[in-house]
Design a protein around this motif. Structure first.
Motif, PDB file in Angstrom:
ATOM      1  N   LEU A   1     -10.277  35.397  11.838  1.00 33.01           N
ATOM      2  CA  LEU A   1     -10.440  35.653  13.267  1.00 33.01           C
ATOM      3  C   LEU A   1     -11.896  35.522  13.688  1.00 33.01           C
ATOM      4  N   ALA A   2     -12.810  35.967  12.823  1.00 32.06           N
ATOM      5  CA  ALA A   2     -14.242  35.841  13.123  1.00 32.06           C
ATOM      6  C   ALA A   2     -14.626  34.380  13.271  1.00 32.06           C
ATOM      7  N   MET A   3     -14.062  33.525  12.413  1.00 32.57           N
ATOM      8  CA  MET A   3     -14.386  32.103  12.489  1.00 32.57           C
ATOM      9  C   MET A   3     -13.764  31.451  13.717  1.00 32.57           C
ATOM     10  N   PHE A   4     -12.570  31.882  14.096  1.00 33.95           N
ATOM     11  CA  PHE A   4     -11.967  31.360  15.321  1.00 33.95           C
ATOM     12  C   PHE A   4     -12.822  31.727  16.533  1.00 33.95           C
ATOM     13  N   VAL A   5     -13.236  32.996  16.613  1.00 31.42           N
ATOM     14  CA  VAL A   5     -14.077  33.441  17.724  1.00 31.42           C
ATOM     15  C   VAL A   5     -15.397  32.678  17.720  1.00 31.42           C
ATOM     16  N   PHE A   6     -15.962  32.485  16.530  1.00 31.02           N
ATOM     17  CA  PHE A   6     -17.205  31.738  16.384  1.00 31.02           C
ATOM     18  C   PHE A   6     -17.028  30.316  16.902  1.00 31.02           C
ATOM     19  N   GLY A   7     -15.881  29.704  16.597  1.00 29.18           N
ATOM     20  CA  GLY A   7     -15.606  28.357  17.069  1.00 29.18           C
ATOM     21  C   GLY A   7     -15.515  28.287  18.584  1.00 29.18           C
ATOM     22  N   ILE A   8     -14.872  29.287  19.203  1.00 29.61           N
ATOM     23  CA  ILE A   8     -14.767  29.327  20.665  1.00 29.61           C
ATOM     24  C   ILE A   8     -16.149  29.453  21.304  1.00 29.61           C
ATOM     25  N   ILE A   9     -16.966  30.375  20.765  1.00 25.33           N
ATOM     26  CA  ILE A   9     -18.315  30.584  21.306  1.00 25.33           C
ATOM     27  C   ILE A   9     -19.142  29.307  21.178  1.00 25.33           C
ATOM     28  N   LEU A  10     -19.071  28.668  20.007  1.00 25.32           N
ATOM     29  CA  LEU A  10     -19.853  27.458  19.785  1.00 25.32           C
ATOM     30  C   LEU A  10     -19.423  26.325  20.699  1.00 25.32           C
ATOM     31  N   SER A  11     -18.111  26.155  20.867  1.00 24.82           N
ATOM     32  CA  SER A  11     -17.639  25.072  21.724  1.00 24.82           C
ATOM     33  C   SER A  11     -18.082  25.296  23.164  1.00 24.82           C
ATOM     34  N   THR A  12     -18.107  26.566  23.596  1.00 23.90           N
ATOM     35  CA  THR A  12     -18.583  26.880  24.948  1.00 23.90           C
ATOM     36  C   THR A  12     -20.069  26.577  25.083  1.00 23.90           C
ATOM     37  N   ILE A  13     -20.851  27.000  24.086  1.00 18.58           N
ATOM     38  CA  ILE A  13     -22.297  26.762  24.115  1.00 18.58           C
ATOM     39  C   ILE A  13     -22.604  25.269  24.058  1.00 18.58           C
ATOM     40  N   ALA A  14     -21.839  24.537  23.221  1.00 14.52           N
ATOM     41  CA  ALA A  14     -22.067  23.099  23.076  1.00 14.52           C
ATOM     42  C   ALA A  14     -21.871  22.386  24.407  1.00 14.52           C
ATOM     43  N   VAL A  15     -20.846  22.797  25.166  1.00 19.32           N
ATOM     44  CA  VAL A  15     -20.612  22.189  26.485  1.00 19.32           C
ATOM     45  C   VAL A  15     -21.722  22.579  27.457  1.00 19.32           C
ATOM     46  N   TYR A  16     -22.155  23.837  27.376  1.00 23.92           N
ATOM     47  CA  TYR A  16     -23.131  24.353  28.339  1.00 23.92           C
ATOM     48  C   TYR A  16     -24.511  23.713  28.178  1.00 23.92           C
ATOM     49  N   ILE A  17     -24.976  23.559  26.935  1.00 23.64           N
ATOM     50  CA  ILE A  17     -26.351  23.085  26.713  1.00 23.64           C
ATOM     51  C   ILE A  17     -26.465  21.566  26.686  1.00 23.64           C
ATOM     52  N   SER A  18     -25.354  20.886  26.525  1.00 25.69           N
ATOM     53  CA  SER A  18     -25.426  19.430  26.393  1.00 25.69           C
ATOM     54  C   SER A  18     -25.227  18.756  27.738  1.00 25.69           C
ATOM     55  N   LYS A  19     -25.890  17.647  27.918  1.00 27.47           N
ATOM     56  CA  LYS A  19     -25.647  16.782  29.067  1.00 27.47           C
ATOM     57  C   LYS A  19     -24.517  15.847  28.657  1.00 27.47           C
ATOM     58  N   ASP A  20     -23.427  15.989  29.340  1.00 27.17           N
ATOM     59  CA  ASP A  20     -22.221  15.248  28.970  1.00 27.17           C
ATOM     60  C   ASP A  20     -22.292  13.827  29.535  1.00 27.17           C
ATOM     61  N   GLN A  21     -22.678  12.894  28.667  1.00 28.72           N
ATOM     62  CA  GLN A  21     -22.737  11.492  29.073  1.00 28.72           C
ATOM     63  C   GLN A  21     -21.372  10.862  28.846  1.00 28.72           C
ATOM     64  N   TYR A  22     -20.843  10.200  29.834  1.00 33.21           N
ATOM     65  CA  TYR A  22     -19.489   9.680  29.699  1.00 33.21           C
ATOM     66  C   TYR A  22     -19.357   8.339  30.408  1.00 33.21           C
ATOM     67  N   ILE A  23     -18.296   7.617  30.047  1.00 34.77           N
ATOM     68  CA  ILE A  23     -17.991   6.339  30.676  1.00 34.77           C
ATOM     69  C   ILE A  23     -16.956   6.603  31.767  1.00 34.77           C
ATOM     70  N   PRO A  24     -17.306   6.402  33.027  1.00 36.60           N
ATOM     71  CA  PRO A  24     -16.355   6.704  34.113  1.00 36.60           C
ATOM     72  C   PRO A  24     -15.222   5.688  34.172  1.00 36.60           C
ATOM     73  N   LYS A  25     -14.172   6.065  34.857  1.00 35.30           N
ATOM     74  CA  LYS A  25     -13.003   5.197  34.993  1.00 35.30           C
ATOM     75  C   LYS A  25     -13.374   3.871  35.648  1.00 35.30           C
ATOM     76  N   ASP A  26     -14.345   3.897  36.580  1.00 35.05           N
ATOM     77  CA  ASP A  26     -14.751   2.669  37.273  1.00 35.05           C
ATOM     78  C   ASP A  26     -15.191   1.592  36.279  1.00 35.05           C
ATOM     79  N   GLU A  27     -15.891   2.013  35.217  1.00 29.69           N
ATOM     80  CA  GLU A  27     -16.352   1.048  34.222  1.00 29.69           C
ATOM     81  C   GLU A  27     -15.188   0.507  33.394  1.00 29.69           C
ATOM     82  N   VAL A  28     -14.186   1.370  33.135  1.00 28.98           N
ATOM     83  CA  VAL A  28     -13.002   0.928  32.404  1.00 28.98           C
ATOM     84  C   VAL A  28     -12.260  -0.133  33.218  1.00 28.98           C
ATOM     85  N   ILE A  29     -12.149   0.112  34.527  1.00 29.28           N
ATOM     86  CA  ILE A  29     -11.474  -0.842  35.404  1.00 29.28           C
ATOM     87  C   ILE A  29     -12.303  -2.124  35.537  1.00 29.28           C
TER      88      ILE A  29
END
Length: 428
Positions: free
Chosen positions: A100-128
């Motif tokens: 359970l500690a590792m599951f909670v740790f994973g949730i916290i880390l995934s939240t922090i990873a999203v928060y501190i990172s600049k999410d660079q992505y390929i928009p749908k317009d480029e796919v089209i």
């Protein structure tokens, strides 16, 4: 992900697991004294009625030793199911405390990873704009180069990554709506998930133009005079649009030499021809820069939790699917598609450290809960004596438990060795 980073991750997760276990001991107000590591002891910490003496602690699987201490000295750690004075339900919770500690740790880390990172992505317009280039597996479903994906499962999407995530590919009900020559088609993935894990390529890529990035020293490209920034326009007189299309021409080449037409820099008038001898895997030794317009987005902390937790949960779902196959739930021809950690990591690409740490914590917590990779104890294995006691009304003998544990270790080792051997054979 380098070997040092992986070792650091395993060290951190070992520490998280033990913190969870000891924290649960303190919460149940257990009068226990634990010794962590090897002699000598340097520091003793007390919390409620639990004492912890820290020695030379090496937080690596097999070396992370933890003992009980009493008047007669150190003893091997008691399993939670052996605390007969505690109810079965509380012992069950204690058994899964580290997990359970590792599951909670994973949730916290995934939240922090999203928060501190600049999410660079390929928009749908480029796919089209450019369309997609399908892998061999995607072509068997009906994808063609240049198809424009306009919907996923009948719904709009904003990020190209949504089209190629493991949970998307592994689902047996995924559909893609594509635009081809002005007509809409719906392509389903009923069986591709059983094959995709064995591939060393993304299911779909963007069919975009590219320029030469780095040129490897002593590579065929360097010997032919190809430079960083060059645009490769043709292979053997045939125009190409994307890196994948170029590689397709390389793969179909028979004599080991290709004629490339190159545009140097931004000068469309300066076109050169170079004869390049392909290396044994039919490569020329370059990296590329895709000419795609990426977008960047950031999230608030609450948005990060909303995004991080679903990614956390989807990772668990993916593991259920993968381990379902590892235990032979798929039979016949499908067994040939079975893949292990080497092949899976090759298929899904690399992650940054934060995401890799988060994913690994989830992965190992899941593995421990199914009696895989004891770190330091296996959760499901310890549940068996509790189930026996609940049914029979008497404790399981430690001798019987040791026999069950030995059998499980032998079976697990055989499975892991067989899967790693299979992965290595595929790589060779």
């Amino acid at each position: 992900m380098g070997s040092f980073s992986l070792l650091l991750i395993l060290v951190l997760l070992n520490i998280v697991y033990i913190i969870g276990f000891l924290g649960a001991q303190a919460l149940r107000k257990s009068r226990q004294h634990y010794f962590l590591g090897f002699n000598p002891g340097f520091l003793t910490i007390s919390f409620r009625e639990v004492k912890l003496t820290l020695g030379v602690y090496i937080p690596i699987i097999g070396l992370a030793r933890i003992y009980c201490v009493d008047n007669s000295g150190r003893k091997h750690l008691f399993y939670p199911w052996q605390f007969s004075s505690t109810s079965v339900s509380k012992r069950l919770l204690l058994t899964y405390s580290g997990v359970l500690a590792m599951f909670v740790f994973g949730i916290i880390l995934s939240t922090i990873a999203v928060y501190i990172s600049k999410d660079q992505y390929i928009p749908k317009d480029e796919v089209i704009k450019y369309g997609i280039y399908p892998s061999h597996q995607a072509q068997t479903v009906g994808f063609l180069p240049g198809d424009k994906v306009i919907a996923l499962n009948g719904k709009d999407y904003s990020d190209f990554a949504e089209l190629v995530r493991p949970e998307t590919i592994l689902s047996e009900q995924t559909t893609y709506t594509v635009l081809r020559q002005g007509k809409e088609l719906v392509l389903a993935l009923p069986d591709v998930s059983k094959q995709s894990l064995q591939q060393h390529e993304l299911f779909l890529t963007i069919n975009s133009p590219f320029s030469v990035g780095n040129v490897l020293p002593e590579s065929p490209a360097e010997k032919a005079g190809i430079l960083s920034g060059d645009l490769i326009l043709k292979v053997n007189g045939q125009s190409i649009k994307s890196f994948q299309e170029m590689n397709s021409h390389f793969e179909s080449d028979d004599d080991g030499e290709v004629l490339l037409e190159i545009q140097r820099g931004n000068n469309s008038e300066q076109k050169l021809e170079r004869i390049v001898t392909l290396s044994p895997p039919k490569k020329i030794g370059i990296s590329i820069n895709q000419m795609i317009e990426y977008k960047v987005r950031s999230y608030s902390f609450s948005e990060s939790f909303k995004l991080g937790f679903p990614r956390f949960w989807s990772s668990i779902v993916v593991q259920f699917k993968i381990f379902g196959r590892m235990f032979g739930l798929l039979i016949g021809e499908e067994r040939r598609t079975l893949s292990g950690p080497i092949d899976i990591s090759a298929a899904f690409g690399s992650l940054n450290f934060s995401w890799f740490l988060s994913f690994t914590s989830i992965y190992i917590a899941f593995v421990i809960s199914l009696n895989f990779l004891p770190l330091p104890k296996s959760a499901l294995l310890e549940v068996m004596p509790l189930a026996y006691e609940a049914v029979k009304g008497k404790p399981l003998s430690y001798k019987s438990f040791r026999m069950i544990r030995r059998i499980s270790i032998v079976l697990l080792s055989a499975l892991i060795m067989w899967q790693l051997f299979s992965d290595i054979i595929k790589l060779l």
